[in-house]
Design a protein around this motif. Structure first.
Motif, PDB file in Angstrom:
ATOM      1  N   THR A  61       2.699  11.288  11.231  1.00 30.50           N
ATOM      2  CA  THR A  61       1.692  10.305  10.814  1.00 30.50           C
ATOM      3  C   THR A  61       2.396   9.077  10.266  1.00 30.50           C
ATOM      4  N   LEU A  62       1.929   7.912  10.683  1.00 32.62           N
ATOM      5  CA  LEU A  62       2.474   6.666  10.169  1.00 32.62           C
ATOM      6  C   LEU A  62       1.571   6.168   9.041  1.00 32.62           C
ATOM      7  N   PHE A  63       2.132   6.110   7.842  1.00 34.77           N
ATOM      8  CA  PHE A  63       1.415   5.537   6.712  1.00 34.77           C
ATOM      9  C   PHE A  63       1.613   4.025   6.724  1.00 34.77           C
ATOM     10  N   ALA A  64       0.558   3.285   6.407  1.00 31.42           N
ATOM     11  CA  ALA A  64       0.661   1.828   6.402  1.00 31.42           C
ATOM     12  C   ALA A  64      -0.113   1.247   5.233  1.00 31.42           C
ATOM     13  N   ILE A  65       0.444   0.196   4.661  1.00 27.10           N
ATOM     14  CA  ILE A  65      -0.230  -0.578   3.618  1.00 27.10           C
ATOM     15  C   ILE A  65      -0.615  -1.917   4.235  1.00 27.10           C
ATOM     16  N   SER A  66      -1.885  -2.240   4.190  1.00 28.13           N
ATOM     17  CA  SER A  66      -2.352  -3.485   4.802  1.00 28.13           C
ATOM     18  C   SER A  66      -2.037  -4.674   3.902  1.00 28.13           C
TER      19      SER A  66
END
Length: 661
Positions: free
Chosen positions: A275-280
């Protein structure tokens, strides 16, 4: 149901509803933090550029100061090794890297620290190179790859005990900035300058691939720059890269960089679940299962921008630029401020004494002490910094955030609410004004200069001055400046401000003339001729026609643009500070202080002004006051150049250009 814990929940438990007062001190982090380090058992570490270490058993626990791991030779810490990260193979074994020397002379940066007992002790070892280590990648099998300023890649297959040099595609000019491996042979690495390489044989050989910059996916702000590979990793059949803040993905077999469906600020991969975690860019947290399939993990946002992120045990760990720590997963968000019991709460920066209670604030923390014993305990931690406070009584205080807002805080409900002062200058204006002093200046490492003009009341209707003074670090130079101002005009505009202190001037109030528009066009032309395109903040070629079209559009623009522009904050700090200060004293010897502080460029008409009288602060956006000030100062007075509408139009144009898609 999602389980979300905020720091306020934790504080309520210990302070408001419990029997004991919260006497945990804030963790005093000395030195720059580059990364957050998390062990497989969720123990969190921070290390700093001054060689300090800090740790907690888990995000909900008390923090501790780590034991010194070296003998310091400099009381200020400047001779200490610069620690940047801890990389964990397992909960017990880890390496600590950065800018470290084995020898005391420090000429060769060949050192790293190894622990085999979860950080209880650290051994200084030599990895056999000479490099500032920019990045490290380790796996559970005991493999480790690291590199940095020399461009070399170093490899260990025995949990960081011994190292060998691999066949790096980089040199000391390119430098190795990021490395990521999906197994012992296959990986990707990025340079400090516009190079990405992949390998399938543990860097015996490597293949260069095009970068987003190579494929012109964005326009660099400056020629031959804006191309650093901040982060790069392999995710399933994709490569994801951050090239100097521009984030893209591409299929591994066919390099064609594409943008994600949302604007991403930072990202990190969970190697176990892929899973790729991302902060917008709006500080929301997402999880991606593919470049086009994603979901919001929690409705909570980060309170400020992240310094670094890591994924451990399916959770995203974040350290933000206000030193808060987050743990985010499918169950929600835990937000924590690092507190410690290794020391007592220090004397707050701001202290105000009530009848029976003493209030104090430091940063976003509110402290209380009974009488004058000064045994401080925490009342609350807020979502904003407190720059000043005014006690209404022992139970109520007015808090000023130093930016634009006042809040009223009550001990009865332990909450802060927006507060708007009513007629804040009424008492001051009840007594006639006696003197007026205006001072503008600049101070830095190697300079101090200021201009000053002082007015005194000569009769009921006139203030007068005969000189202005130019000061520097060596001398004061008075210059003849004969000027008279109307007492009634000053009192009138101050009364206008007091009656509606939160009012913001409109486009109509600025009274923009055709001459202002012509001067604006000259300013644009001069900046374009001198290649000052960095003034225009948008990272693409400036459209001259767009800037030339703005004067004709001014009558159609919404007045909310004025508020947005005047509330713009500088994006950096500097050792040089500039100011514009006004002090007005009445016949009761009360002083009204009016200030404007900035690092590089002030805003049009020096707005907004910060007013302060009798402990009450508020921002003033009244252009009539600025126009009056302009008439009070000589032509070459420092900072006078912003007191004009041409600067306003340029700010409007730049705002619209940056906003334009």
């Amino acid at each position: 149901m999602r389980h979300t814990i905020s720091i306020f929940t934790l504080l309520f438990t210990t302070t408001f509803f419990g029997q004991t007062k919260d006497r945990r001190a804030e963790l005093d982090i000395q030195g720059r933090v580059n990364e957050i380090s998390v062990s497989p058992d969720d123990k969190i570490w921070l290390v700093t550029a001054l060689g300090n270490t800090y740790y907690t058993e888990n995000i909900d626990s008390i923090w501790h100061y780590g034991k010194p791991i070296f003998e310091s030779t400099d009381e200020n810490g400047f001779g200490n090794p610069s620690l940047e990260r801890i990389s964990f193979f397992n909960k017990d074994t880890a390496i600590m890297t950065g800018y470290i020397s084995v020898s005391k002379d420090g000429d060769k940066k060949n050192g790293y620290y190894l622990t085999k007992n979860a950080g209880t002790t650290w051994e200084l070892l030599d990895f056999g190179g000479d490099s500032w280590i920019y990045n490290v990648f380790v796996d559970k099998q005991g493999n480790a790859w690291m590199g940095g300023s020399s461009g070399e890649i170093f490899f260990s297959k025995d949990f960081g005990t011994h190292w060998e040099k691999l066949n790096s595609p980089f040199d000391s000019s390119l430098r190795m900035h990021r490395i990521f491996m999906i197994n012992s042979t296959t990986g990707v690495s990025g340079a400090l300058h516009n190079d990405i390489y992949t390998t399938t044989d543990n860097w015996e050989s490597s293949k260069k691939i095009e970068t987003p910059n190579d494929q012109e996916k964005y326009s660099p702000k400056y020629e031959n720059s804006d191309d650093k590979i901040e982060k790069v990793l392999i995710w399933k059949n994709y490569i994801v890269a951050n090239q100097n803040g521009h984030i893209y993905y591409t299929e591994r077999d066919t390099i064609d960089w594409k943008s994600f469906p949302i604007k991403i600020y930072d990202f990190e991969l969970d190697n176990d679940s892929k899973t790729l975690f991302a902060i917008s860019d709006s500080m929301e947290i997402y999880s991606f299962t593919s470049p086009t399939e994603f979901q919001l993990l929690t409705d909570k946002k980060l309170s400020s921008y992240p310094i670094d992120i890591k994924v451990v045990n399916g959770s995203l760990f974040v350290i933000s630029n206000n030193d808060e720590i987050y743990k985010i997963n499918k169950n929600g968000m835990i937000r924590s401020i690092p507190y410690t019991t290794d020391k007592k709460i220090e004397e707050p920066i701001i202290i105000k004494e009530g009848t029976k209670l003493v209030w104090g604030t430091s940063g976003n923390q509110i402290y209380l002490a009974d009488d004058n014993k000064r045994d401080w305990y925490r009342e609350n931690a807020l979502d904003f910094y407190v720059r000043d406070l005014k006690l209404v009584n022992d139970s109520i205080a007015i808090l000023w955030d130093g930016s634009k807002n006042n809040y009223i805080y009550s001990l009865s409900d332990h909450t802060s609410k927006l507060y708007f002062p009513q007629t804040p200058l009424k008492t001051f204006l009840a007594s006639p004004i006696k003197t007026l002093i205006i001072n503008s200046g600049s101070h830095g490492c190697f300079h101090y200069v200021s201009n000053e003009v002082c007015y005194k009341r000569v009769n009921d209707s006139i203030f007068e001055t005969t000189t202005t003074t130019a000061n520097n670090s060596k001398e004061k130079k008075p210059t003849i400046f004969n000027n008279k101002i109307s007492a009634s005009s000053l009192t009138k505009v101050l009364t206008e401000i007091s009656s509606n202190p939160s009012a913001i001037s409109t486009f109509k109030d600025f009274q923009i003339t055709e001459s202002d528009k012509k001067n604006y066009l000259k300013m644009v032309e001069n900046k374009l001729k001198s290649n000052e395109t960095e003034y225009f903040e948008r990272k693409k070629k400036v459209d001259k026609d767009f800037y030339y079209s703005i004067p004709a559009k001014l009558d159609t623009l919404n007045n909310t643009i004025i508020e947005t522009i005047l509330n713009k904050k500088e994006s950096f700090t500097s050792t040089t500070s500039n100011w514009f200060k006004i002090e007005i004293t009445n016949q009761n010897n009360e002083t009204l202080k009016i200030n404007r502080f900035y690092y590089e460029n002030s805003l049009p008409w020096n707005l907004p002004w910060e007013f302060e009288y009798n402990g009450q602060h508020f921002n003033c956006y009244n252009v009539n006051f600025s126009k009056l000030v302009k008439s009070f100062i000589p032509e070459k007075f420092m900072g006078k150049e912003v007191f004009n509408n041409s600067c306003l139009i340029l700010e409007v144009a730049d705002y619209l250009w940056n906003k334009k898609e």
